[in-house]
Design a protein around this motif. Structure first.
Motif, mmCIF file in Angstrom:
data_model
loop_
_atom_site.group_PDB
_atom_site.id
_atom_site.type_symbol
_atom_site.label_atom_id
_atom_site.label_comp_id
_atom_site.label_asym_id
_atom_site.label_seq_id
_atom_site.Cartn_x
_atom_site.Cartn_y
_atom_site.Cartn_z
ATOM 1 N N PRO A 102 0.947 -1.304 -0.180
ATOM 2 C CA PRO A 102 -0.180 -0.433 -0.162
ATOM 3 C C PRO A 102 1.097 1.596 0.208
ATOM 4 O O PRO A 102 2.229 1.482 0.573
ATOM 5 C CB PRO A 102 -0.557 -0.289 1.624
ATOM 6 C CG PRO A 102 -0.913 -1.715 1.864
ATOM 7 C CD PRO A 102 0.354 -2.162 1.243
ATOM 8 N N GLY A 103 0.314 2.365 -0.789
ATOM 9 C CA GLY A 103 1.154 3.352 -0.961
ATOM 10 C C GLY A 103 0.635 4.669 -1.565
ATOM 11 O O GLY A 103 -1.163 4.450 -1.608
ATOM 12 N N GLU A 104 0.931 5.431 -2.116
ATOM 13 C CA GLU A 104 0.650 6.613 -2.463
ATOM 14 C C GLU A 104 0.084 5.993 -4.737
ATOM 15 O O GLU A 104 1.157 5.384 -5.363
ATOM 16 C CB GLU A 104 1.588 7.458 -3.079
ATOM 17 C CG GLU A 104 0.672 9.241 -3.285
ATOM 18 C CD GLU A 104 2.095 10.408 -3.043
ATOM 19 O OE1 GLU A 104 1.834 11.052 -3.906
ATOM 20 O OE2 GLU A 104 3.485 10.177 -2.793
ATOM 21 N N ARG A 105 -1.086 6.722 -4.493
ATOM 22 C CA ARG A 105 -1.643 6.928 -6.075
ATOM 23 C C ARG A 105 -0.635 7.886 -6.999
ATOM 24 O O ARG A 105 -0.366 8.973 -6.883
ATOM 25 C CB ARG A 105 -3.139 6.705 -6.548
ATOM 26 C CG ARG A 105 -3.625 6.691 -7.781
ATOM 27 C CD ARG A 105 -4.445 7.046 -7.912
ATOM 28 N NE ARG A 105 -4.874 6.592 -9.110
ATOM 29 C CZ ARG A 105 -4.984 7.565 -10.356
ATOM 30 N NH1 ARG A 105 -4.173 8.596 -10.546
ATOM 31 N NH2 ARG A 105 -5.364 7.305 -12.016
ATOM 32 N N ARG A 109 10.022 -1.443 -6.700
ATOM 33 C CA ARG A 109 8.949 -1.833 -5.997
ATOM 34 C C ARG A 109 7.951 -0.769 -7.169
ATOM 35 O O ARG A 109 8.240 -0.257 -7.872
ATOM 36 C CB ARG A 109 9.688 -0.931 -4.984
ATOM 37 C CG ARG A 109 9.637 0.617 -5.668
ATOM 38 C CD ARG A 109 10.138 1.317 -3.994
ATOM 39 N NE ARG A 109 10.611 2.535 -4.228
ATOM 40 C CZ ARG A 109 10.027 3.336 -4.909
ATOM 41 N NH1 ARG A 109 8.668 3.725 -4.403
ATOM 42 N NH2 ARG A 109 10.392 5.271 -4.509
ATOM 43 N N SER A 133 3.649 1.005 -5.812
ATOM 44 C CA SER A 133 2.230 0.850 -4.530
ATOM 45 C C SER A 133 1.667 0.128 -5.128
ATOM 46 O O SER A 133 1.123 -0.083 -6.449
ATOM 47 C CB SER A 133 1.651 2.138 -4.529
ATOM 48 O OG SER A 133 0.766 2.336 -5.437
ATOM 49 N N GLU A 171 -1.565 0.821 -5.303
ATOM 50 C CA GLU A 171 -2.674 2.326 -5.909
ATOM 51 C C GLU A 171 -1.767 2.123 -7.372
ATOM 52 O O GLU A 171 -3.077 2.034 -8.157
ATOM 53 C CB GLU A 171 -2.184 3.224 -5.017
ATOM 54 C CG GLU A 171 -3.482 3.524 -3.525
ATOM 55 C CD GLU A 171 -2.540 2.733 -2.622
ATOM 56 O OE1 GLU A 171 -2.742 2.323 -1.534
ATOM 57 O OE2 GLU A 171 -1.510 1.875 -2.941
ATOM 58 N N ASP A 172 -0.757 2.240 -7.760
ATOM 59 C CA ASP A 172 0.025 2.369 -8.880
ATOM 60 C C ASP A 172 -0.443 0.894 -9.747
ATOM 61 O O ASP A 172 -0.699 1.430 -11.305
ATOM 62 C CB ASP A 172 0.961 3.315 -9.389
ATOM 63 C CG ASP A 172 0.716 4.153 -8.764
ATOM 64 O OD1 ASP A 172 0.090 5.232 -9.219
ATOM 65 O OD2 ASP A 172 2.456 5.040 -8.163
#
Length: 213
Positions: free
Chosen positions: A162-165, A185, A187, A189-190
Motif C-alpha cells: 500500500p502506498g501513494e497513487r 517496487r 505501490s 495503488e499505482d
C-alpha cells in the motif's frame, strides 16, 4: 465498461475496484464474503466461489472484461495444484459465459533477472514465498497455451505494498524492472492504475506485462 472482479476484497483487488469505479466503470466485486471493497454506486458486491466454473459463468455473464485478483492458498500446503484448479474453473466459467477478455493479477517471481535466471531463483528470495511464486509461474505457463481468450497477466514489481497513487510508473514485459539503485517496487495503488489501463486499452493480449517505478 462492465468489469467483474474476482478476489475483490484483498490488498490488490480492493485497489483495482477503487480505481475502476473512479474511472466510471461498473464493477461487480466478487468475494467469498460478498463484502464491498469500496463504497460506490457503481459497485455491486456479490458473494461467489471462483473455484466453481458454474458460479463464475453466472457472475461474469455480459461482462466486458473479467479481472482476477485471486491468490494461491497460504495455509502452508503446496499451493500449485489448488491454484491450477482454481484458475481452471475461472477460465472455463469465462468461456461458458462467452466472455473473452481476462486480466490477471500475477506474481513477480517468474520475471527474468538475467539470461536463464528468474527472480524466484535469486539469493535472498524468501523461501516462504517460493511455493506461491511457483504456483503463479505454473499459471503463466498454462495461460501461454490458451488461444481462445484474450488474457493478460500483470506482474508487479518485486515489492508491492500500500502506498501513494502517483500515476507514474513503467510498463515492461518478462524482465524485472528496477530503478537506478536496483530496487524494484510499486505501490498497490499505482499497480491498480496500470491494471485498469490494461483492461481499458487491451494493449497486451495473450501476454505478460510487468509494472514498476
Amino acid at each position: 465498461m462492465k468489469i467483474v472482479l474476482l478476489g475483490a476484497t484483498g490488498m490488490v483487488g480492493s485497489r483495482i475496484a477503487a480505481e475502476a469505479v473512479a474511472r466510471g466503470h461498473e464493477v461487480v466485486a466478487v468475494s467469498r464474503s460478498g463484502s464491498a471493497p469500496v463504497d460506490s454506486p457503481r459497485l455491486t458486491a456479490a458473494a461467489g466461489d471462483a473455484g466453481s466454473a458454474t458460479e463464475v459463468a453466472g457472475l461474469v455473464e455480459e461482462a466486458d472484461a473479467v479481472a482476477c485478483a485471486l491468490v494461491p492458498p497460504r495455509d502452508g500446503s503446496d499451493p500449485c495444484a489448488p491454484f491450477a484448479a482454481l484458475y481452471d474453473a475461472v477460465l472455463n466459467g469465462v468461456r461458458s459465459a462467452g466472455v473473452r477478455r481476462v486480466v490477471i493479477v500475477g506474481g513477480a517471481g517468474s520475471l527474468d533477472v538475467a539470461p536463464g535466471t528468474v527472480l524466484r531463483d535469486t539469493p535472498g528470495f524468501p523461501d516462504e514465498v517460493k511455493p506461491e511464486a511457483d504456483a503463479h509461474a505454473a499459471l503463466l505457463a498454462t495461460l501461454r497455451g490458451v488461444s481462445d481468450l484474450e488474457w493478460t497477466y500483470v506482474s508487479p514489481a518485486a515489492l508491492i505494498a500500500p502506498g501513494e497513487r502517483t500515476g507514474t510508473f513503467r510498463v515492461g514485459g518478462d524482465s524485472l524492472l528496477t530503478d537506478a539503485e536496483g530496487n524494484s517496487r510499486i505501490s498497490a495503488e499505482d499497480y491498480a492504475v496500470a491494471f485498469v489501463d490494461e483492461i481499458e486499452k487491451a494493449a497486451h493480449p495473450k501476454a505478460r506485462i510487468s509494472v514498476a517505478y
